[in-house]
Design a protein around this motif. Structure first.
Motif, PDB file in Angstrom:
ATOM      1  N   UNK A  44     106.804  -5.054 -19.994  1.00 45.43           N
ATOM      2  CA  UNK A  44     105.415  -4.587 -19.863  1.00 45.43           C
ATOM      3  C   UNK A  44     105.377  -3.065 -19.762  1.00 45.43           C
ATOM      4  N   UNK A  45     106.319  -2.464 -19.026  1.00 43.89           N
ATOM      5  CA  UNK A  45     106.367  -0.996 -18.913  1.00 43.89           C
ATOM      6  C   UNK A  45     106.660  -0.357 -20.260  1.00 43.89           C
ATOM      7  N   UNK A  46     107.569  -0.967 -21.027  1.00 42.11           N
ATOM      8  CA  UNK A  46     107.915  -0.437 -22.347  1.00 42.11           C
ATOM      9  C   UNK A  46     106.692  -0.467 -23.260  1.00 42.11           C
ATOM     10  N   UNK A  47     105.966  -1.571 -23.226  1.00 38.01           N
ATOM     11  CA  UNK A  47     104.764  -1.697 -24.054  1.00 38.01           C
ATOM     12  C   UNK A  47     103.703  -0.700 -23.600  1.00 38.01           C
ATOM     13  N   UNK A  48     103.519  -0.575 -22.286  1.00 37.88           N
ATOM     14  CA  UNK A  48     102.530   0.374 -21.758  1.00 37.88           C
ATOM     15  C   UNK A  48     102.880   1.804 -22.149  1.00 37.88           C
ATOM     16  N   UNK A  49     104.164   2.142 -22.108  1.00 36.75           N
ATOM     17  CA  UNK A  49     104.583   3.494 -22.492  1.00 36.75           C
ATOM     18  C   UNK A  49     104.306   3.742 -23.968  1.00 36.75           C
ATOM     19  N   UNK A  50     104.564   2.747 -24.803  1.00 41.10           N
ATOM     20  CA  UNK A  50     104.292   2.894 -26.239  1.00 41.10           C
ATOM     21  C   UNK A  50     102.789   3.043 -26.490  1.00 41.10           C
ATOM     22  N   UNK A  51     101.995   2.255 -25.756  1.00 40.66           N
ATOM     23  CA  UNK A  51     100.545   2.370 -25.903  1.00 40.66           C
ATOM     24  C   UNK A  51     100.054   3.730 -25.421  1.00 40.66           C
ATOM     25  N   UNK A  52     100.621   4.224 -24.329  1.00 35.86           N
ATOM     26  CA  UNK A  52     100.226   5.539 -23.806  1.00 35.86           C
ATOM     27  C   UNK A  52     100.552   6.639 -24.816  1.00 35.86           C
ATOM     28  N   UNK A  53     101.715   6.528 -25.456  1.00 35.93           N
ATOM     29  CA  UNK A  53     102.068   7.524 -26.484  1.00 35.93           C
ATOM     30  C   UNK A  53     101.088   7.460 -27.644  1.00 35.93           C
ATOM     31  N   UNK A  54     100.686   6.253 -28.034  1.00 33.13           N
ATOM     32  CA  UNK A  54      99.738   6.092 -29.146  1.00 33.13           C
ATOM     33  C   UNK A  54      98.376   6.672 -28.776  1.00 33.13           C
ATOM     34  N   UNK A  55      97.933   6.430 -27.545  1.00 32.67           N
ATOM     35  CA  UNK A  55      96.643   6.969 -27.091  1.00 32.67           C
ATOM     36  C   UNK A  55      96.686   8.486 -27.071  1.00 32.67           C
ATOM     37  N   UNK A  56      97.789   9.020 -26.579  1.00 29.09           N
ATOM     38  CA  UNK A  56      97.929  10.478 -26.486  1.00 29.09           C
ATOM     39  C   UNK A  56      97.791  11.131 -27.851  1.00 29.09           C
TER      40      UNK A  56
END
Length: 78
Positions: A44-56
């Motif tokens: 879940x953390x890995x997915x959240x980090x990837x999503x955060x990078x995409x949002x950024x």
């Protein structure tokens, strides 16, 4: 009564599970469940980090995040 099953693992894996369980005063089942829960959290953390990078990298998403943060701040202010 709990339903159980047999899982084939290497002897070295079994020994490691038992060693960790003994150190934590937990059964093999508890050690395995804790390890799987940790793996799930990591995923879940890995997915959240990837999503955060995409949002950024997406101006529209970033604007939405900032708007939500402003709304939350306004709610806390009064």
């Amino acid at each position: 009564m709990a339903v159980t099953t047999t899982v084939k693992v290497r002897s070295s894996t079994r020994d490691l599970i038992l060693k960790i369980g003994a150190a934590r005063h937990e059964s093999a089942d508890q050690v395995i469940v804790a390890a799987l829960a940790a793996m799930s959290r990591d995923e879940r953390r890995r997915i959240a980090a990837a999503e955060a990078r995409a949002i950024k990298d997406d101006p529209a998403d970033l604007a939405e995040v900032r708007a939500i943060q402003q709304e939350i701040a306004a709610l806390h202010e009064g």
